[in-house]
Every structure is written in C-alpha cells, then in structure tokens.
Design a protein around this motif. Structure first.
Motif, PDB file in Angstrom:
ATOM      1  N   GLY A 183      -1.802   1.884  44.874  1.00 49.78           N
ATOM      2  CA  GLY A 183      -1.558   0.449  44.807  1.00 49.78           C
ATOM      3  C   GLY A 183      -1.939  -0.262  46.074  1.00 49.78           C
ATOM      4  O   GLY A 183      -1.270  -1.196  46.516  1.00 49.78           O
TER       5      GLY A 183
ATOM      6  N   GLU B 207      -2.008  -4.334  32.479  1.00 49.37           N
ATOM      7  CA  GLU B 207      -1.824  -5.785  32.575  1.00 49.37           C
ATOM      8  C   GLU B 207      -3.154  -6.418  32.971  1.00 49.37           C
ATOM      9  O   GLU B 207      -3.852  -5.933  33.852  1.00 49.37           O
TER      10      GLU B 207
ATOM     11  N   GLY C 139      -4.890 -12.926  36.168  1.00 51.36           N
ATOM     12  CA  GLY C 139      -5.428 -13.337  37.450  1.00 51.36           C
ATOM     13  C   GLY C 139      -6.916 -13.607  37.377  1.00 51.36           C
ATOM     14  O   GLY C 139      -7.548 -13.602  36.316  1.00 51.36           O
TER      15      GLY C 139
ATOM     16  N   ARG D 255      -6.035  -0.605  40.579  1.00 54.83           N
ATOM     17  CA  ARG D 255      -4.892  -1.088  41.350  1.00 54.83           C
ATOM     18  C   ARG D 255      -5.339  -1.743  42.657  1.00 54.83           C
ATOM     19  O   ARG D 255      -4.599  -2.508  43.257  1.00 54.83           O
TER      20      ARG D 255
ATOM     21  N   GLU E 276      -5.851  -5.927  42.981  1.00 53.13           N
ATOM     22  CA  GLU E 276      -4.812  -6.873  43.388  1.00 53.13           C
ATOM     23  C   GLU E 276      -5.071  -7.398  44.800  1.00 53.13           C
ATOM     24  O   GLU E 276      -4.700  -8.519  45.142  1.00 53.13           O
ATOM     25  N   PHE E 277      -5.726  -6.564  45.622  1.00 52.00           N
ATOM     26  CA  PHE E 277      -5.947  -6.921  47.018  1.00 52.00           C
ATOM     27  C   PHE E 277      -7.340  -7.499  47.246  1.00 52.00           C
ATOM     28  O   PHE E 277      -7.682  -7.867  48.364  1.00 52.00           O
TER      29      PHE E 277
END
Length: 904
Positions: free
Chosen positions: A47, A186, A189, A484, A487-488
C-alpha cells in the motif's frame, strides 16, 4: 512538538551570503515529525508507491514532500512567521506513510503560489530512480522533468509522472466487468478509468497466457500449487561415491505450530531419495548438508565434504543440476507440503523460448555471485519454465496497446495500461527466478522475492511460484499489489527522458532535487538487466526510446565500481569525482538562481574507516570542485528502527540532505588553523542540534560531516602551512577529530560519578579491575571510590571495582528516591527497561521522571556509543543505538505519564 533544528552560518559568512534571501530549509526543519513520518513510510510494506515496482534505496515520500516545500519558500527571518511555515511542513507529513490531508496540501500550495506569482518552477531530478522526488513535486503542484541513464527507473518514473497523468479521468467500460482478478476492487478517483481498464486487460493477459502455458502447468488433483521447491545438485567428488547429491541450506519446509514439515533424505540403489514429512505436531528436520559459512556441502551418501572450490569447478564444467524437492499446496482447508509427482517433474522441464536475449551477468563481483558457479547470463537465473512463463506474459502485454485502441480506448489510456502491465511483468519476475527463496516462520511458509538486498547472491535452494494461483508471485497477486501504488500517484505534468545527467536539457530554469548514486553501494545498471529483459519484451513498442539496446547502458553510469574502470579502485574513484563535478557544474547552469540545489546522499552501510571516508569524500570533492557551497544539511531517517545486530553490519539509518548554492566568486581562502578553530566553535552547536533531533549514534559521524563541510565549502580553499589546498578527505578527518572533541567536552559536563564511569568503561568495559586503579582514576574528579559505590554506579568487592549497568538493575529505581542520581544510572536503567524489561511504556515512564537528567543522559549515550564503536563492542553499540532510536517516543510517553496514577 518535535525538536527543531536551526542552522545559522558562522561569523565568516560572505557578504553575498548574508544579503541573499535564505530558504526555510537553510534555517529550520521540524526533523522529529519528518523522521517519524519516514519511519512510518519505511515500515509499511504494502500500500505504498513502492508497490509499483522494485527500485533500490528509495527516499521516503514524506521526506521529499517536506524538503521540496522548505527549499522553495523563503525563510521569513522572524520566529512567529517561521513557526507558521514549520507548522505547514508538519501538516504535510503528519499522516506518516499516508497522503497529507487536502487542507494541509492546500495551505502548502497556496504559499508556493504566492512565492512564485509568475508561475511555479519545474523540479528536475536527473537521477530519477523510483520517482519519489518528482511524485512529491507534482503533489505540490509543480511540473517535473526527470532523467536517468537506466531505462528501468526511467520507466517507473515516466509511468508515474508522465504517462498516468495524461490518462487521468479517462473512462473505460467493459462488457465483462468483474473479471477473474479484481471483482472486489474499489474503482474511484482520477484513475478509476485506468484501473477499470487495467482490471480488464490484466484478466485478458492471464487468460491468453494460461491458454498458451497449460501444458507447462497441468492441474493438480489435491489443490492449488503455491510454489515448488527446488535444490541444486552436483556429483559427489569422492571417487568411491559419485552420487548426485543435493545442495540445500535447510530441510525445513514449515515451522508453523501444528503443521511442521521437512524433507527427510536417504539413499537407495545409488540415488538420493527425498521423503516429504508434513503436518506434524512435533519433530524436527534433519541437519542441513551445508557446512559452515561458505559453500561447502556434505554428501548425503558418503558424508564427504564437497568443498566450495570443487563445487565451482563442477558448475563451470556443466555438472551442476537442479532437482524438484517438494510442492507446497493449498487444499482449500489447509496448506501442506508433499513430494512432487513424476508428471510434475516432467512438466517443469519445458523448453524456454529461443528468442530470449543472452545478456551477460559479467564477472562475479561483490554484488553478483552466480558467475562463480557457471551461471553466466541473466536468463540462467530462471528455470526454463519460469523463463517461458515470463516471456509468455510479456508477449501478451506487448499486444495490449493495440488492443486497447482497437477496443475504442485512447492512446493515452493504452499507454497507461500497457506501462502498468509491463511493470507487473517486472514485479512478477522478482518472485519467479532462482533468486526466490522460502522463508520459514511460525506462520505459513512464504516465497520471498529477489533483491531483499541490492545484490544477486548464489542460491542453493529456491522457490518457483505458480503464476496462475493467488499467492505470492502469481499474476493476480502482483497486479493487485501494483494497483495499490496508484493511490500515491500524482495528478500533474511531467516529462522523463533517457539521458545523462551531464547533458540533460531544459527550456526553462529548474529546481534541482536529486538522490544520486551512492558511489559503490548499489550496482544499479548491473542489476537492472534482471528486469529490463522482460520490460523490453513487453513495452518496446510503447516506449521505443527506452529499449534501443539489448541490455541496460553501463557506460556513463556515475558509480565507482572497479570492474567498470579498468579494474582499479583509484580509476573508479577518479571517474566518479570527475563525472559528478561535470554533473554539478551542468546542473548549476540549469538551476533557478534564487533556489538552492538539494542533493541527498548516503552509503549502503555505516562501517566507518577508510572505505566510508572514501565514499563521502568522493561526492563532496565533486561538489567542492564544482564550486558548490553547502548552506544546510539535514539527516533524514531512512529505516524503521535501530537494528539489534552486529555493529559491523549496521545499516545506514539516515540519508543526509545537503542544501547547496553556487559559491560566490568573492569567497576567500582560509588557513588550516582558522578552519580548525571554526570547526571547534561551530560544530559543538551543530552536534547538540543533531542529538536533540535524536540522530542515531551509528549515524552521528556521517551526519556531522554536513555542518563540518558547510564550514569547509564556504571558502574558495582551505590552505595548509605550505599554502597548498587541503583536500576533502583531510577535511573529513579533521571534522571527525572535532566531533571527538565535542563528545569529550560533553563528557566533561557530566556529574563526576558518570565521568569516572565513562573512563573506567573505556578502559575495562564491564570487567572488574583493581581498587587501586579505580582510586587513581577517581581522585582527579574530586570524589572517592566510596562516592561512586554510594551513587550505585559501581560495586567494590574483594579489592575489585566493577561498573553497574548491564545486568541486575533494580526496576523500581527512580531518581527521586536516589540521594545522588547520575546520568550513568539514568542511561542504563532506561536501556534495561526498554530492551530487557517491558519495553517503551516502562522506559517512557522512567523518562518522564528523569527531569533535568534527560539532556546529560542523552549526551552520555552518544559518548558511550562512540567508545563502543572504537572498541568493537557490538552488543553495547546496539543497545545505545536502540535507546536513541526510541528516545523521542520515550519523551512522548514520559510527558503523559503521571505518578498520581501509580505508574511509578
């Protein structure tokens, strides 16, 4: 509130330096909060941005976020307004490994917009690595320019900062929406469309690969394969034996309680038989055939030791083989090990594709060991089935770009999905080679991928993971974990080129922020072909500029390996210094005039001595030769905790961020005597600042180079008595000597009983020595041996004196109950409760009771670590390092503890 380090230049600053506007990073940073966030970032294994692909020694994201902001904003020169800016920095890192809150980010970007009313600058990282510098620059709203000579980091950074932003907000709908890999994922975004498309085409790639590879991976009747375990074989060198024996480091398969498993070897009819024992509640594995620390193995038949030299020769003669030892199965209700079947052995021995490149591993060196054993190419690091699987997945990924466009997607979406899938093939390779080993533990046994360290060791037993399962190394797991990282991923504008840092071009001034190669610590180009061969097969049509060559470029890489420079260390060092001097000169021409350059540096290990001095003096020599002046230095925490391991292998826990500006043409020369005086005057304050920020003792000497070099680099030259320039390596030795003097001075500020203890410990450690020697040592301090004994610092029995502090300490000790509490007692009671007692809570409660003993105790820990390092007392080094590592947390716990609640 964390400790604040504040830097101010000495009295001999140049007039230009005093006039020019300094940036916040040249004055102050909230190091405690930054380092806490970096520790949290390093502690998270999944993550994070690092899930995208393996790269070496990545700088933590929170550090770059804070550094870039502080390097861009002016220091207001006034405490209240400076405190407000420091609060902004804290807000950027307060979520640790997570992203900053939107409000904290908005505050920072608003300040930057006001700082640059004509438009925000571009940030350049000419050694872009894993992309963290430019990712955080884009998060702060800045455009970016990245480059690297190496296509692997160029691909990683390009995907993050150029390819993905172009595909932001792309939409994608597929008729077979859920798919087989990502039904529960999911999707939201800015990158929801990219993620949806990635799901769809990852499924498609797996289905195509499974269709092609089904004969190589036949279904098993008892469950799903997690991994196959292999071992290497050689014929026994005993002429009377000659059996094909197995070379393995352990027979243990599982240490899970209630499900122990191991291999039981025997010999029958001239062959080694390997029985797999699984699901046991007790029992133990047979002794491994490996002998000692080298590569000697005992024959399983005659017990003769086959020496490493013989194994090497057998391997070079083509007589080293591989044998399938066991299969790890998930039955649905449990995991077990069993022996391989004949059909599984047959299926594993497929033929690798003929069109795979034979890229040489080069000669064996400190980072690449397999060539010593006849393993000559990167392709040799894979079994034939692993090579076939990776080649098949890569070939189908190569079809994705055209397929996305044919299916109605944009080229930007096609490039983004293809790039991500190509990186997934690289990540899959990390867990699908003979470099993958099995980690046995109390829980389930697991395959561990290559590059736990930045090297390619020789492996004797290894795991082959199953590409179509759901465990480590499978396509599904790799793809799920890779996503994952998104997200960054930032939303910004950037460009990444395959280019030499000495020639990278920009059409506008840039802010230079970079984490360049660490001398000879990591063989970036030498190791990167491990991934490059698969990236190239998958992506050469998507990124043709990155894949013009069969192997990664080696010429021009700014590292200092002798085998790239005629075999001599001196030539390698000279090329490193010359290359970086040219680089820093070039970067100054590109740099925004009123913004400093930020150069982050560290070494692989903190070993001290000549080798460490060479690493640091080389990069610093290049900076000085390029007429850069260091105007600030900051130690940034790079690991999660102090490691309780031998001092000789203490990993560096800190990066050093050096803030640099072009040295003014009016800079003066300085005599060696004046330089030494400036060191003594200024280094003391700098070292106290470092200690206040809880820099680990193992890194103090490295961190102290920064403020020492600030003094050295502000002069055009430091001249010795003969008028010759003092070289950097000589200056570093003077800085180290000055650090020793500072620690000596701090020792002089301790209570007399602790000062005696330090001197006694330096001479005798924890051993007892004669009362007469103790009496001679204690009298100059104005106390007696009886005073030392009454202070509970030492014992005196049978005419022998021995220090207290290592064992047998009273866990109820408090300074308030001691008639003469000392720094020595405080240090060792803290260490005892932290390491041998109930941990941080108990030690924190004591910390809260130390009051004015806290500062002298901390200074004493640094002094004792320094003495332990010089005396090679590894165990003591580890304890003192661990104590400082936990110091700020103990302060926090101590501040909340209350004797009224009975905590003491």
């Amino acid at each position: 509130m964390g400790a604040l380090l504040e830097r101010r230049n000495g009295d001999e600053s140049t007039l230009t330096e005093r006039i020019r506007k300094r940036k916040l990073i040249e004055v102050a940073l909230p190091l405690d909060e930054i380092n806490a966030a970096c520790a949290a970032d390093k502690a998270v294994k999944t993550g994070t941005l690092r899930n995208l692909h393996k790269w070496f020694a990545p700088m933590p994201l929170p550090a770059w976020r804070a550094i870039l902001f502080a390097a861009l904003v002016d220091d207001p020169g006034e405490e209240v307004r400076r405190a407000e800016l420091l609060d902004v920095v804290r807000g950027l890192v307060e979520n640790g490994a997570g992203l900053p809150e939107q409000e904290a980010l908005r505050r920072a970007t608003d300040i930057l917009a006001a700082q640059f009313p004509d438009g925000l600058p571009t940030v350049l990282d000419p050694f872009c690595g894993g992309g963290s510098t430019l990712v955080e620059a884009q998060r702060l709203g800045l455009s970016t320019l990245g480059s690297d000579l190496n296509p692997v980091p160029a691909l990683i950074t390009r995907t993050l900062t150029e390819v993905l932003p172009k595909a932001a907000d792309a939409s994608f709908e597929a008729e077979d929406e859920a798919g087989t890999l990502f039904a529960a994922a999911e999707r939201r975004g800015h990158y929801a469309g990219v993620i949806n498309a990635f799901h769809h085409y990852a499924d498609w790639v797996m289905e195509e690969a499974l269709s092609d590879l089904r004969p190589a991976y036949p279904a098993v009747s008892d469950g799903t394969v997690i991994f196959w375990l292999w071992g290497r074989t050689v014929p026994c060198t005993n002429p009377a034996c000659g059996i094909q024996t197995v070379l393995t480091t352990t027979w243990q398969l599982s240490r899970k309680v209630g499900e122990l498993a191991w291999v039981s070897p025997s010999v029958a009819d001239g062959e080694v038989v390997l029985d797999v024992i699984s699901g046991q509640r007790d029992g133990q594995a047979p002794t491994s055939p490996k002998v000692g620390r080298g590569a000697d193995f005992q024959c399983l038949n005659c017990s003769q030791v086959i020496r490493e030299a013989d194994i090497r020769q057998l391997a070079l003669d083509g007589l080293m083989g591989r044998r399938l030892i066991a299969v790890h199965i998930d039955t649905g209700s449990r995991r077990l090990f069993r022996a391989p079947t004949e059909s599984e052995i047959l299926a594993a021995n497929v033929t690798a594709p003929e069109d795979l490149p034979e890229v040489s591993l080069g000669e064996a060196n400190q980072y690449i060991a397999p060539p010593r054993y006849g393993i000559e190419t990167f392709l040799d690091l894979y079994t034939s089935r692993q090579a076939l699987a990776l080649a098949t997945f890569a070939s189908h990924v190569a079809r994705v770009q055209e397929k996305v466009i044919t299916d109605g997607g944009s080229k930007e979406l096609a490039d983004a999905v293809s790039s991500l899938l190509g990186l997934a093939v690289g990540k899959m390779a990390q867990y699908n080679s003979t470099q993958t080993f099995v980690r046995t533990r109390r829980g389930p046994s697991a395959a561990t991928g290559a590059f736990g360290r930045a090297d390619l060791p020789m492996t004797w037993d290894f795991a082959e993971t199953y590409p179509f399962g759901s465990s480590v190394g499978s396509w599904a797991t790799v793809c799920q974990n890779l996503l994952r990282a998104l997200e960054f991923a930032p939303m910004g504008s950037g460009r990444v080129a395959l280019a030499d840092a000495r020639s990278i071009a920009s059409n506008r001034p840039v802010v230079v922020a970079t984490d360049p190669p660490y001398f000879d610590a990591i063989g970036y180009a030498d190791l990167s072909d491990y991934f490059y061969m698969w990236h190239r097969r998958a992506l050469r049509n998507v990124h043709p500029d990155l894949y013009r060559t069969i192997a990664t470029p080696k010429t021009g890489e700014l590292t200092a390996f002798a085998w790239h420079h005629g075999g001599t260390k001196d030539a390698a060092r000279a090329a490193f210094i010359d290359g970086f001097t040219e680089t820093f000169e070039h970067l100054q021409h590109l740099a925004t005039p009123d913004v400093p350059l930020v150069i982050v540096y560290a070494s692989k290990e903190q070993k001290g001595g000549r080798e460490e001095e060479t690493r640091w003096s080389s990069i610093l020599s290049a900076m000085v030769a390029a007429k850069l002046e260091i105007t600030g230095t900051w130690p940034i925490r790079g690991t999660t905790e102090a490691r309780m391991r031998s001092a000789g292998s203490n990993a560096v826990s800190s990066y050093i961020a050096m803030v640099c500006r072009p040295r003014d043409d009016s800079a003066k020369t300085c005599s060696l005597a004046d330089f030494a005086r400036s060191l003594r005057r200024e280094l003391s304050t700098a070292v106290r600042d470092l200690q206040a920020a809880s820099i680990l003792p193992v890194d103090l000497a490295q961190a102290a180079m920064g403020p020492g070099m600030q003094i050295y680099s502000r002069y055009r030259a430091v001249l010795d008595q003969a008028g010759n320039p003092v070289p950097v390596d000589h200056a570093l030795r003077l800085i180290n000597d000055a650090l020793g003097e500072v620690l000596d001075e701090q020792e002089g500020e301790l209570d007399p009983e602790s000062r005696f203890a330090v001197r006694w410990w330096e001479a005798y450690g924890w051993s007892a020595a004669s009362f007469g020697e103790a009496d001679k040592a204690v009298r100059p301090l104005g106390i007696s041996v009886d005073d030392v004994v009454r202070a509970q610092v030492a014992t005196s029995q049978a005419n022998k004196v021995q220090l207290l502090g290592r064992t047998g300490l009273d866990r109820d000790w408090l300074p308030s109950r001691d008639s003469n509490p000392t720094a020595w007692e405080a240090v060792h009671h803290l260490a005892d409760r932290l390491i041998d007692g109930r941990g941080e809570l108990e030690a924190g409660q004591l910390m809260g009771a130390l009051a004015n003993l806290q500062d002298p105790a901390r200074a004493l820990v640094y002094r004792l670590h320094d003495l332990a390092a010089k005396a090679s007392r590894a165990g003591d080094q580890e304890r003192y390092n661990a104590l400082i590592s936990a110091w700020n947390e103990l302060l926090r716990l101590g501040s909340t503890a209350s004797t009224d609640r009975g905590l003491f």
